[in-house]
Write a protein that holds these residues in place. Structure first.
Motif, PDB file in Angstrom:
ATOM      1  N   MET A  50       0.389   7.722  -0.546  1.00  0.00           N
ATOM      2  CA  MET A  50       0.496   8.759   0.510  1.00  0.00           C
ATOM      3  C   MET A  50      -0.857   9.415   0.757  1.00  0.00           C
ATOM      4  O   MET A  50      -1.054  10.597   0.517  1.00  0.00           O
ATOM      5  CB  MET A  50       1.545   9.796   0.114  1.00  0.00           C
ATOM      6  N   ARG A  97      -4.149  10.379   3.384  1.00  0.00           N
ATOM      7  CA  ARG A  97      -4.206  11.016   4.705  1.00  0.00           C
ATOM      8  C   ARG A  97      -3.819  10.006   5.795  1.00  0.00           C
ATOM      9  O   ARG A  97      -4.151   8.827   5.702  1.00  0.00           O
ATOM     10  CB  ARG A  97      -5.644  11.492   4.930  1.00  0.00           C
ATOM     11  N   ASP A  98      -3.122  10.482   6.792  1.00  0.00           N
ATOM     12  CA  ASP A  98      -2.663   9.672   7.936  1.00  0.00           C
ATOM     13  C   ASP A  98      -1.617   8.625   7.557  1.00  0.00           C
ATOM     14  O   ASP A  98      -1.278   7.764   8.362  1.00  0.00           O
ATOM     15  CB  ASP A  98      -3.835   8.954   8.644  1.00  0.00           C
ATOM     16  N   MET A  99      -1.143   8.704   6.339  1.00  0.00           N
ATOM     17  CA  MET A  99      -0.122   7.727   5.928  1.00  0.00           C
ATOM     18  C   MET A  99       1.265   8.311   6.162  1.00  0.00           C
ATOM     19  O   MET A  99       1.579   9.402   5.709  1.00  0.00           O
ATOM     20  CB  MET A  99      -0.305   7.382   4.442  1.00  0.00           C
ATOM     21  N   ASP A 100       2.062   7.559   6.846  1.00  0.00           N
ATOM     22  CA  ASP A 100       3.427   7.961   7.138  1.00  0.00           C
ATOM     23  C   ASP A 100       4.333   7.417   6.041  1.00  0.00           C
ATOM     24  O   ASP A 100       4.078   6.330   5.510  1.00  0.00           O
ATOM     25  CB  ASP A 100       3.765   7.337   8.502  1.00  0.00           C
ATOM     26  N   LYS A 101       5.374   8.154   5.709  1.00  0.00           N
ATOM     27  CA  LYS A 101       6.269   7.692   4.641  1.00  0.00           C
ATOM     28  C   LYS A 101       6.915   6.345   5.004  1.00  0.00           C
ATOM     29  O   LYS A 101       7.093   5.478   4.146  1.00  0.00           O
ATOM     30  CB  LYS A 101       7.344   8.750   4.399  1.00  0.00           C
ATOM     31  N   ALA A 102       7.212   6.188   6.277  1.00  0.00           N
ATOM     32  CA  ALA A 102       7.865   4.948   6.702  1.00  0.00           C
ATOM     33  C   ALA A 102       6.939   3.751   6.490  1.00  0.00           C
ATOM     34  O   ALA A 102       7.387   2.666   6.082  1.00  0.00           O
ATOM     35  CB  ALA A 102       8.258   5.051   8.178  1.00  0.00           C
ATOM     36  N   ILE A 103       5.645   3.960   6.731  1.00  0.00           N
ATOM     37  CA  ILE A 103       4.689   2.850   6.541  1.00  0.00           C
ATOM     38  C   ILE A 103       4.582   2.533   5.051  1.00  0.00           C
ATOM     39  O   ILE A 103       4.574   1.365   4.643  1.00  0.00           O
ATOM     40  CB  ILE A 103       3.287   3.223   7.083  1.00  0.00           C
ATOM     41  N   ASP A 134      -5.384   4.208  11.608  1.00  0.00           N
ATOM     42  CA  ASP A 134      -5.827   5.389  10.855  1.00  0.00           C
ATOM     43  C   ASP A 134      -5.389   5.320   9.393  1.00  0.00           C
ATOM     44  O   ASP A 134      -6.133   5.702   8.489  1.00  0.00           O
ATOM     45  CB  ASP A 134      -5.257   6.671  11.484  1.00  0.00           C
ATOM     46  N   ALA A 135      -4.170   4.835   9.185  1.00  0.00           N
ATOM     47  CA  ALA A 135      -3.651   4.749   7.812  1.00  0.00           C
ATOM     48  C   ALA A 135      -4.463   3.720   7.016  1.00  0.00           C
ATOM     49  O   ALA A 135      -4.804   3.944   5.844  1.00  0.00           O
ATOM     50  CB  ALA A 135      -2.169   4.372   7.826  1.00  0.00           C
TER      51      ALA A 135
END
Lengths: 1019, 84
Positions: free
Chosen positions: A810, A812-818, A846-847
């Motif tokens: 997790m 920065r710019d990381m989404d939980k779904a990803i 970004d992730a």
């Protein structure tokens, strides 16, 4: 004495009209009383939030309160409803709830049909210029005005009135003439109002600013919503009469004033509910709730105590009797039921607050504090004399708190459960930004100022500009800012919007919408339009379901370590050794620099020391210079003395120092002969910042009762002086004991399971006192390495790999779904390369960039710059690697901490050459040595002091740990802009080494920013 | 009617019970007797620039409609508008 006139203002907006009311409720009440106005009708826009305070304020000055609201109707028209009696209030709540919940959030819209369906007990007024009738008349549509008025009259037979106001606006006189004519033609009585938005004419300016904020315009802009003049103030009955007579003639004026008075008389002033409303607990049999609570308490007492002694029995019976007399058995059972649900669902919880003074709460499993063994007074929580509603606070694992609420909502029904709101008010930063924008300042100017502002009330701004060096350094042109500062002062503490209470919910016996309107909060839950104090005044009882991330972290740590939390001892010697050394970064309640410094001096070796510690490091005791005498007495350097032998037992555990609220109650009981309930009332009165005269009066009562109770006048006086000093900041012992349990257990985890514990803390950020960078440093100091994320090993949380901590995905710019997609793909087969990862997961750019910068793909390619090129479609060949500085900067940006080293390493060589010490060296130096250290400032803060002088505390973080720095006023005044300024950079600090106990610290003499190092700017 | 706008005018008014009763005004060298005051309103103007509140009157005089105002800061009356 002012003559009371037979007139009331029936259409008055308070600050709870949110940006459309410019005078505080108390001031409105005083102005009304001074003018002899007999009544005021509260008609805020689409809410009743001000109702309780309005009623209290008006009752205090002898003005009759009438409760109502101005509703926004379909098409944006306004209509005013006043409550004739209690049923009308309930109906108004229902109407407003529908207006809010059936429409987009913050865009309430009432439908006339809904009003008609719930019209009993309500009186309808035609509204201001934005009323449908006034609008029709202003656009010369007589027929439409006539039709609407006829419809209103039919819907509210004998309860519809035309509102007529002389606002001295262009067209007012014509409008009033037409309204009067309409009333005559249709037989509708006309009443006089003034659509009051402020108390005095001078407050128009405040209202104009508020209107600009509301309409997002500047003072220089022309906006239709901004009134042309300053006539919407609380005019005296005489002024109202004269204006009406000028507008419509004497005869019409007399009839209108008579109608107005008859309406005032018709509306009851007691429309707000106050009777207790709590759902009866379903016992599941014919057993009464009192009987069930008794049974559960005694069953619990057996498992808590084994054998029930006469002391335990007497205490339980005493509590049950009070609970029963006050009618709170259902409340206790409801709370018992929800903690039972938490237990059965494996949700960690801990009862806290004054509820821990209750043996019943302990026996039925709500709290873990044995109030009988600790000798805690139940009356601090509940008493017949105070008859205040109980308030049980429970901390839950933050991740599951909403699940608990959902259980309550399902069990008691949507219509009986809601969240308590908070009245969010103008604070200094928001005031500067919003008011400044309305005045016409550039955003950058406001940003510069707002970012440097300390946490002060908005009405202290002007004084602060000269007091604080970081503000002086801005060199603001005072002429230009004069209006801004004045308006910030005027609007300080004004309600700005309704927020959701952190954990307060209310359950109601009757539908909640009989008692309060509900509206949707930003977080998607229904909130009452009243805050915690006001819901209580309305007969509702609050339960605090608080979310505590420390409990989430503890849960994660005990799961990871396979630890039995309940079996963690509260007297583990090595844990106390760690606490005594002040090695408590990350430990619940014991981690701040002040706490760590206290622990190094206190020599804590048992539970009671930690209970006292929790209570000691609070603004009150610190401000009152209580800490040093306490430590001296605790360590036998000062004798423990008490003013009266009867105080020995009461103050024994705090070495003769009054530290806890319960002690104040006991002193008043033993010395003054008060009943425990009376004593708690006394404590509460003393707590709420009374004036000197009031305090003297309380003192007289205490002293005379103490003398009658056998105390000498001299001692009685001294004892009162003593409790007076501490009453304002005494801490609830039960609460301290509840927190101390969690503190010791978290310290145990930090001591014996550091990898699991610090991984858990990092997984649950943001939480606690320090940022993740300090926690990583602390883990490292304990021998635990924090590893970068790994695409084939990391999960959604930080995890333990042997004695190391693996960072989570997790970034920065990381989404939980990803992140979940990564885990899903990985479960099929591990990723074999960076390209394989991109191909299978297809993450957003970004992730990916953040993952690269965090070192997630280091196993395949440590050249992160080359990977960034690849991620952006380049070949990534012949690309030079990042320098260490760049690498650290990007790691910090992605993770909030660094892994490849500490940024202070970049300066270290130069610092060494200059004789600057690092944090690990200070322990070896003698106190009094002149030293210079350097590091990143962490949490600089200025707690209140008794002298009023500013003392600043902060920690400096370097690659070896923390150095705690104290900056006294003279030094702060010279260098404050480097500590609290807008752009913070690493600092060097020169000063004198001090050691209190075993704790090295630095008393700053000079400080300044380190010469810039380009990549470190990101920090 | 070509009267100069926003110029000072002379006014005959009664101050009765705290409110002004406009009776006549002089403009362009001629006196106009006010036969009816149709509207009366206040305008706070640009208060943030120190402007004071103006008092406007829409009056009927010599079979025409006029708007005049009183500016307390300069203690002057001015003709604002003429409806021909």
């Amino acid at each position: 004495m002012t003559e009371i006139r037979r007139f009331g203002h029936l259409h008055v907006h308070s600050p709870f009209s949110f940006l459309d009311g410019a005078t505080r409720i108390g001031e409105l009440a005083s102005i009304a009383a001074s003018m002899g106005i007999a009544a005021l009708g509260l008609t805020d826009h689409d809410n009743l939030s001000g109702a309780v305070k309005f009623k209290e304020a008006l009752n205090e000055v002898g003005v009759k309160p009438i409760i109502g609201a101005e509703l926004t109707m379909e098409g944006g028209h306004h209509l005013v409803l006043l409550c004739e009696h209690r049923k009308g209030y309930a109906n108004l709540c229902k109407i407003m709830t529908r207006a809010h919940l059936e429409n987009e959030r913050l865009k309430p819209c009432a439908r006339f049909r809904a009003i008609v369906e719930n019209s009993e007990g309500l009186i309808l007024l035609s509204g201001c210029r934005r009323g449908e009738i006034a609008e029709a008349l202003l656009s010369r549509n007589w027929k439409r005005a006539r039709d609407i008025a006829s419809m209103y009259k039919r819907a509210f037979p004998g309860r519809f009135f035309l509102e007529l106001s002389e606002w001295l606006l262009p067209g007012s006189r014509t409008l009033n003439g037409l309204l009067w004519q309409l009333g005559e033609e249709l037989g509708i009585p006309v009443v006089a109002t003034n659509d009051v938005h402020y108390g005095n004419k001078e407050d128009f300016k405040v209202h104009d600013i508020l209107t600009c904020i509301r309409t997002d315009t500047r003072l220089e802009d022309v906006a239709p919503e901004r009134p042309l003049n300053a006539e919407n103030y609380l005019k005296s009955p005489g002024q109202m009469e004269r204006l009406l007579a000028e507008s419509l003639g004497r005869a019409a004026c007399e009839r209108i004033m008579a109608n107005t008075w008859s309406l005032v008389e018709r509306c009851s002033e007691d429309v707000l509910p106050s009777a207790l409303s709590f759902p009866a607990f379903e016992t599941g049999s014919s057993e009464s709730s009192e009987s069930m609570l008794r049974r559960l308490t005694y069953d619990g007492a057996v498992s808590r105590y084994g054998k029930i002694s006469s002391t335990v029995k007497a205490r339980i019976d005493h509590e049950l009797e009070i609970i029963s007399k006050l009618g709170y058995a259902d409340y206790f059972l409801t709370v018992w039921d929800l903690v039972k649900f938490a237990q059965s669902s494996g949700i960690r919880y801990a009862g806290r607050g004054s509820a821990a003074d209750s043996a019943v709460a302990y026996c039925i499993g709500i709290t873990e504090v044995d109030s009988i063994a600790r000798g805690l007074l139940f009356e601090r929580f509940l008493s017949l004399e105070r008859a205040q509603k109980p308030d049980i606070d429970i901390d839950f694992d933050a991740r599951f708190r909403d699940k608990i609420f959902e259980y309550v909502r399902r069990k008691y029904g949507d219509e009986r459960v809601g969240w308590v709101c908070t009245y969010n008010t103008f604070q200094v930063r928001s005031a500067v930004r919003e008011i400044g924008k309305a005045i016409g300042f550039q955003e950058e100017e406001l940003d510069n100022l707002a970012k440097c502002l300390p946490h002060i009330p908005a009405d202290c701004l002007e004084e602060a500009i000269t007091k604080f060096p970081e503000l002086r350094a801005l060199r603001l042109p005072m002429d230009k800012f004069k209006l801004l500062f004045e308006m910030c002062g005027r609007l300080a503490g004004f309600p700005r919007f309704l927020g959701t209470h952190l954990g307060g919910i209310v359950l109601s016996g009757s539908p909640l919408t009989d008692i309060t309107p509900l509206q949707m909060a930003a977080k998607g839950v229904k909130i009452a339009q009243f805050d915690k104090d006001d819901v209580e005044a309305l007969g509702l009882i609050k339960i605090d379901l608080l979310s505590l991330k420390m409990l989430s972290a503890i849960e994660d740590a005990v799961r990871a370590g396979g630890i039995d939390y309940d079996a963690i001892p509260l007297n583990d010697e090595t844990t106390f050794k760690m606490i005594r050394e002040g090695e408590t970064v990350g430990v619940f309640q014991l981690e701040s620099p002040a706490q760590r410094a206290l622990q190094r001096r206190l020599n804590a070796d048992h539970f009671e020391d930690i209970v006292a510690s929790v209570a000691l490091i609070r603004p009150g005791p610190v401000k009152g210079n209580m800490v040093d005498p306490f430590v001296a007495r605790r360590n036998g350097r000062e004798p423990v003395t008490v003013l009266d032998p009867r105080l020995e037992n009461i103050l024994e555990k705090t070495y003769g120092v009054v530290l806890f609220q319960e002690q104040v109650i006991e002193i008043a009981t033993v010395i003054g002969g008060f009943t425990p309930g009376e004593a708690d009332k006394l404590r509460r009165v003393m707590t709420h910042g009374r004036s000197r005269e009031e305090m003297d009066k309380i003192g007289e009562i205490f002293i005379s009762k103490a003398i009658r109770n056998g105390t000498s006048p001299e001692v009685a006086k001294k004892i009162f002086e003593c409790i007076k000093e501490y009453a304002s900041y005494g801490f609830c012992e039960a609460h301290a004991a509840a927190f101390a349990t969690t503190a010791i257990k978290s310290a145990y985890l930090a001591n014996h399971y550091p990898a699991q514990y610090y991984a858990a803390l990092l997984s649950n950020q943001p939480m606690g006192y320090y940022p993740p960078s300090v926690l990583v440093l602390e883990a490292k100091r304990r021998g635990i390495q924090v590893l970068p994320p790994c695409v084939n090993r990391s999960g959604l949380s930080f995890s333990v790999e042997g004695v190391q901590i693996r960072s989570s995905l997790m970034v920065r710019d990381m989404d939980k779904a990803i992140a979940q997609r990564i885990l899903q793909e990985r479960s099929k087969r591990p990723f074999s390369s960076f390209e394989d990862f991109l191909h299978r997961v297809k993450p957003p750019r970004d992730a990916v960039l953040s993952l690269i910068c965090a070192g997630t793909f280091d196993q395949w390619n440590t050249n992160r710059r080359a990977l960034l090129w690849k991620a952006c479609g380049g070949e990534g060949k012949d690309i030079e690697e990042f320098s260490l500085g760049e690498k650290l900067a990007y790691e910090y940006r992605s993770l909030g901490f660094t892994i490849s080293g500490h940024p202070m390493m970049l300066w270290r060589e130069k610092l060494n050459r200059s004789g600057v010490r690092n944090s690990s060296e200070l322990g070896y130096l003698a106190p009094g040595a002149a030293v210079t250290v350097a590091g990143f400032p962490v949490r600089p803060h200025r707690p209140p002091t008794k002298s009023g002088r500013i003392t600043t505390f902060m920690s400096l973080e370097d690659e070896f740990g923390l150095v705690d720095v104290t900056i006294f006023e003279d030094v702060y005044q010279k260098y404050g802009c480097f500590i609290f300024g807008k752009c913070l950079s690493p600092l060097w600090v020169s000063g004198i080494l001090s050691k209190r106990g075993k704790s090295p610290g630095l008393i700053a003499k000079h400080l300044g920013p380190l010469p810039s190092y380009h990549p470190a700017r990101v920090f | 009617m070509s009267l100069p706008k926003d110029v000072p005018i002379r006014v005959m008014a009664l101050n009765y019970d705290g409110s002004l009763k406009l009776r006549a005004f002089s403009c362009g060298g001629r006196w106009y007797r006010v036969t009816r005051v149709l509207e009366e309103w206040f305008d706070t103007g640009e208060w943030w620039k120190g402007e004071s509140e103006k008092r406007f009157y829409r009056v009927e005089a010599a079979l025409s409609l006029f708007e005049v105002y009183y500016e307390p800061q300069s203690k002057t009356w001015r003709l604002y508008k003429v409806y021909d």
